[in-house]
Design a protein around this motif. Structure first.
Motif, PDB file in Angstrom:
ATOM      1  N   GLN A   2      11.292 -17.550   2.361  1.00 15.89           N
ATOM      2  CA  GLN A   2      10.162 -17.295   3.490  1.00 15.89           C
ATOM      3  C   GLN A   2       9.044 -16.871   2.479  1.00 15.89           C
ATOM      4  O   GLN A   2       8.882 -15.843   1.719  1.00 15.89           O
ATOM      5  CB  GLN A   2      10.680 -15.757   3.979  1.00 15.89           C
ATOM      6  N   PHE A   3       8.015 -17.715   2.265  1.00 14.66           N
ATOM      7  CA  PHE A   3       6.883 -17.550   1.312  1.00 14.66           C
ATOM      8  C   PHE A   3       6.134 -16.298   1.507  1.00 14.66           C
ATOM      9  O   PHE A   3       5.938 -15.566   0.443  1.00 14.66           O
ATOM     10  CB  PHE A   3       5.910 -18.769   1.449  1.00 14.66           C
ATOM     11  N   PHE A   4       5.824 -15.872   2.603  1.00  7.22           N
ATOM     12  CA  PHE A   4       5.024 -14.803   2.900  1.00  7.22           C
ATOM     13  C   PHE A   4       5.551 -13.248   2.509  1.00  7.22           C
ATOM     14  O   PHE A   4       4.807 -12.196   2.707  1.00  7.22           O
ATOM     15  CB  PHE A   4       4.345 -14.674   4.412  1.00  7.22           C
ATOM     16  N   ILE A   5       6.937 -13.304   2.538  1.00  9.96           N
ATOM     17  CA  ILE A   5       7.327 -11.927   2.034  1.00  9.96           C
ATOM     18  C   ILE A   5       7.810 -12.060   0.681  1.00  9.96           C
ATOM     19  O   ILE A   5       8.592 -11.409   0.252  1.00  9.96           O
ATOM     20  CB  ILE A   5       8.376 -11.496   3.070  1.00  9.96           C
ATOM     21  N   PHE A   9       3.375 -14.603  -2.575  1.00  3.59           N
ATOM     22  CA  PHE A   9       2.339 -14.512  -1.424  1.00  3.59           C
ATOM     23  C   PHE A   9       1.471 -13.563  -2.098  1.00  3.59           C
ATOM     24  O   PHE A   9       0.180 -13.310  -2.219  1.00  3.59           O
ATOM     25  CB  PHE A   9       3.140 -14.114  -0.176  1.00  3.59           C
ATOM     26  N   TRP A  10       2.144 -12.315  -2.703  1.00  4.13           N
ATOM     27  CA  TRP A  10       1.250 -11.284  -2.988  1.00  4.13           C
ATOM     28  C   TRP A  10       0.342 -11.642  -4.203  1.00  4.13           C
ATOM     29  O   TRP A  10      -0.690 -11.075  -4.501  1.00  4.13           O
ATOM     30  CB  TRP A  10       1.997  -9.881  -3.302  1.00  4.13           C
ATOM     31  N   GLU A  13      -2.458 -13.368  -2.830  1.00  6.02           N
ATOM     32  CA  GLU A  13      -3.304 -12.606  -2.092  1.00  6.02           C
ATOM     33  C   GLU A  13      -4.118 -11.769  -3.219  1.00  6.02           C
ATOM     34  O   GLU A  13      -5.391 -11.338  -2.603  1.00  6.02           O
ATOM     35  CB  GLU A  13      -2.287 -11.664  -1.256  1.00  6.02           C
ATOM     36  N   LEU A  16      -6.847 -14.127  -3.961  1.00 10.95           N
ATOM     37  CA  LEU A  16      -7.857 -14.334  -3.049  1.00 10.95           C
ATOM     38  C   LEU A  16      -8.816 -12.985  -2.991  1.00 10.95           C
ATOM     39  O   LEU A  16     -10.023 -12.993  -2.515  1.00 10.95           O
ATOM     40  CB  LEU A  16      -7.427 -14.434  -1.521  1.00 10.95           C
ATOM     41  N   LEU A  19     -11.397 -13.117  -5.589  1.00 18.69           N
ATOM     42  CA  LEU A  19     -12.540 -13.986  -5.045  1.00 18.69           C
ATOM     43  C   LEU A  19     -13.485 -13.334  -4.089  1.00 18.69           C
ATOM     44  O   LEU A  19     -14.480 -13.338  -4.254  1.00 18.69           O
ATOM     45  CB  LEU A  19     -11.826 -15.219  -4.826  1.00 18.69           C
ATOM     46  N   GLY A  51      -6.632  -4.773   6.881  1.00 16.82           N
ATOM     47  CA  GLY A  51      -5.324  -5.576   6.635  1.00 16.82           C
ATOM     48  C   GLY A  51      -4.213  -5.200   7.261  1.00 16.82           C
ATOM     49  O   GLY A  51      -3.291  -5.776   7.669  1.00 16.82           O
ATOM     50  N   ALA A  55      -1.660  -6.973   9.700  1.00 19.23           N
ATOM     51  CA  ALA A  55      -0.393  -7.031   9.207  1.00 19.23           C
ATOM     52  C   ALA A  55       0.743  -6.405  10.407  1.00 19.23           C
ATOM     53  O   ALA A  55       1.947  -6.632  10.728  1.00 19.23           O
ATOM     54  CB  ALA A  55       0.116  -6.193   7.999  1.00 19.23           C
ATOM     55  N   GLY A  58       1.125  -8.749  13.149  1.00 21.39           N
ATOM     56  CA  GLY A  58       1.846  -9.741  13.008  1.00 21.39           C
ATOM     57  C   GLY A  58       3.322  -9.262  12.842  1.00 21.39           C
ATOM     58  O   GLY A  58       4.368  -9.916  13.512  1.00 21.39           O
TER      59      GLY A  58
ATOM     60  N   LEU B  31      -1.915 -12.035   5.627  1.00 21.82           N
ATOM     61  CA  LEU B  31      -1.502 -10.732   5.990  1.00 21.82           C
ATOM     62  C   LEU B  31      -0.878 -10.796   7.221  1.00 21.82           C
ATOM     63  O   LEU B  31       0.291 -10.139   7.519  1.00 21.82           O
ATOM     64  CB  LEU B  31      -2.493  -9.624   6.082  1.00 21.82           C
ATOM     65  N   GLU B  37       6.569 -12.621   9.120  1.00 22.26           N
ATOM     66  CA  GLU B  37       7.718 -12.893   8.495  1.00 22.26           C
ATOM     67  C   GLU B  37       8.375 -11.622   8.192  1.00 22.26           C
ATOM     68  O   GLU B  37       9.677 -11.484   8.490  1.00 22.26           O
ATOM     69  CB  GLU B  37       7.573 -13.563   7.318  1.00 22.26           C
TER      70      GLU B  37
END
Lengths: 98, 483
Positions: A2-5, A9-10, A13, A16, A19, A51, A55, A58, B31, B37
């Motif tokens: 699971q990439f986003f956890i 991912f961080w 992040e 990003l 940037l 954020g 989150a 989600g 996020l 997830e």
């Protein structure tokens, strides 16, 4: 996987965010808006709030709580929007109009 | 040349500004996906797959107190389990109650109890005369809907160690093995090190949380009716070798637990905790010390919740169940009494008493009104919230679920999976001395995580809709698998 956890991912992040900060710095310089440290702190706090809102929505959807997602989205989303508008006006203070 | 440089610089700035804007959008989307997830992450189902103690994560030392939160406020009295523990009393009632003979046909101690507590007699009669006939009626009509959850519950309860039938002086002590091993107690170096060893062993055997307390004799039943080597008409003399109590336990499976009362079961955690307790007892006995497991559902010689409080596992809550920091109310414990020299843990206080004082979500969602809205009261010399267990059990029998009701467990704000939102909420409430965060979070909890109207949880014959707090997991939806 699971990439986003994951840690990757961080890492992404973080890139990003860097940037985004560089982009904002150039944008403000081009507009002649000074950015002292306290404005950056306020901006950072607002980013945390925004954020958190995204989150929260989600996570609530992920754990099968659509009511929490909806109400949390409205409550924190409104808070983020109103505070975002207020923050923008604060950021514009001291603008060099020449 | 100058123009060329300016153009080049302008272009880079523009690119970085555009990248910044794009990064903000991508970061925000990221996020959101992280949250999704994180919400689905199987690791938030704490206590089920991660063994070896990795789930006992709460820093209990920080919240340790010298005195347990269920304060002693008056002269104490031990429980007469024959009448004060609802399962045993209801069993006796069903065996002994005949309308024609009334109270006179029952054992003297039960007669005495009902004379002092006539409202309990009414509730017990109501269960037998009104609820059960309606339940039987509805079972014929609706039970097929719950075939998978029934099968799963029964499967989880299918394996169980044999019941203890001998008195503690016999059953608790080690017996010489067939191979002639020694039964002499080994000499441990230090109770602190022994405690550490026992906790590690219990975790290795599958226990999610482990704690140790010095056994307070007030928690041992005065009378019991289930045997285990005791006579029901003789008071229990607390055995001298019941010096320490080890708490072990596991959570119920999270998704069915949220789908209470109709799809949940306690059998899963009961069975695991029972097996762990017997294994821990076996480990201790093989080192030459006495050990006796007290295990769910009803094989106890003592009250379990106050021992959990003493052992620092959690705090007793409004519905009387112990709230643990890691699992909320979703924890099914077992106790092992022993004479193994151990160093006890300290009780903890992480804000539950204040939280339960004003939260009352469990009372509002309880269909049977069994949970009090009032303050803590003195019960047998200790201050705690009191639950009307007869009303509670009557509701158990007013649902088609596999094994009663656990709605108070499901709706409690502390019973949430271990994702970042709920971990943060726990941290904030535990550390906020003002109580403001508790009130704000309770308000949010009530609005963000609503359930059906309490009446809807009942069977249709009693005015309900067979409702559950949350939808069952896909693997318990009979209609998706069976014609």
């Amino acid at each position: 996987m699971q990439f986003f956890i994951s840690g990757w991912f961080w890492f992404l992040e973080g890139i990003l965010t860097c940037l985004m900060v560089v982009g904002l710095k150039f944008y403000m310089e081009d507009k002649g808006i000074p950015m002292p440290f306290w404005k950056w702190i306020l901006f950072g706090l607002w980013i945390l709030l925004a954020g958190f809102t995204i989150a929260f929505v989600g996570t609530s959807l992920g754990e099968g709580e659509p009511t929490a997602a909806k109400l949390g989205g409205i409550l924190f989303g409104l808070t983020s929007t109103i505070s975002g508008i207020a923050l923008w006006r604060i950021l514009l203070t001291g603008r060099n109009k020449t | 040349m100058t123009n060329k440089t300016e153009k080049k610089g302008f272009s880079r700035r523009q690119f970085l500004k555009a990248s910044g804007a794009a990064s903000a959008v991508a970061g925000g989307a990221g996020l959101g996906l992280f949250g999704y997830e994180a919400g689905k992450d199987p690791r938030t189902y704490r206590g089920w797959e991660n063994w070896e103690g990795v789930n006992q994560v709460f820093n209990r030392k920080k919240y340790a107190v010298d005195q347990p939160t269920c304060q002693k406020v008056g002269p104490t009295r031990r429980v007469d389990a024959r009448t004060e523990v609802i399962f045993y009393r209801r069993g006796s009632f069903m065996r002994q109650w005949r309308e024609e003979t009334g109270l006179e046909g029952m054992e003297p101690h039960i007669q005495e109890y009902y004379r002092k507590n006539p409202e309990d007699l009414e509730l017990d009669i109501y269960s037998q005369e009104v609820i059960f006939p309606k339940l039987m009626e509805d079972r014929k009509k609706y039970q097929d809907q719950f075939r998978l959850s029934d099968a799963w519950s029964n499967a989880m309860g299918a394996v169980s160690p044999p019941r203890i039938t001998e008195p503690p002086e016999v059953s608790d002590f080690p017996r010489r093995s067939r191979r002639g091993g020694s039964t002499e107690p080994v000499k441990f170096k230090d109770p602190k090190k022994t405690s550490k060893l026992i906790k590690k062993i219990a975790h290795e055997l599958g226990s999610t949380l482990v704690g140790i307390a010095k056994l307070n004799p007030d928690w041992v039943y005065k009378y019991t009716s289930i045997g285990r080597g005791f006579q029901s008409d003789e008071p229990i003399e607390v055995p001298k070798h019941w010096q320490n109590a080890i708490v072990v336990g596991t959570p119920m499976s999270w998704d069915p637990m949220y789908a209470n009362p109709n799809y949940g079961t306690s059998n899963d955690a009961y069975s695991r905790s029972r097996i762990i307790a017997f294994r821990v007892a076996s480990f201790i006995k093989q080192l030459g010390y006495a050990a006796r497991p007290h295990t769910p559902g009803t094989d106890y010689d003592l009250m379990v919740p106050p021992i959990l409080v003493d052992a620092g596992i959690g705090e007793q809550s409004r519905p009387s169940i112990v709230v643990t920091p890691e699992l909320g109310l979703n924890f099914r414990p077992a106790i092992i009494t022993t004479n193994l020299p151990l160093h006890p843990d300290k009780p903890i206080s992480f804000g539950v008493q204040d939280f339960c004082d004003h939260c009352k979500i469990c009372a509002e969602n309880c269909p049977s009104d069994a949970i009090s809205y009032g303050d803590r009261v003195e019960v047998r010399g200790y201050l705690r919230w009191q639950v009307n267990t007869a009303k509670c059990l009557n509701f158990w029998n007013s649902t088609l679920g596999s094994m009663g009701c656990r709605l108070c467990v499901a709706v409690c704000p502390y019973t949430r999976k271990s994702n970042w939102i709920h971990k943060a909420a726990l941290k904030v409430t535990a550390d906020d001395p003002t109580g403001i965060s508790e009130k704000a979070l309770t308000m949010m909890q009530k609005r963000f995580y609503p359930g059906p109207e309490p009446q809807k949880y009942y069977i249709p014959s009693l005015g309900g809709e067979n409702a559950s707090y949350r939808e069952p997991p896909w693997w318990l939806r009979t209609e998706d698998f069976i014609e």
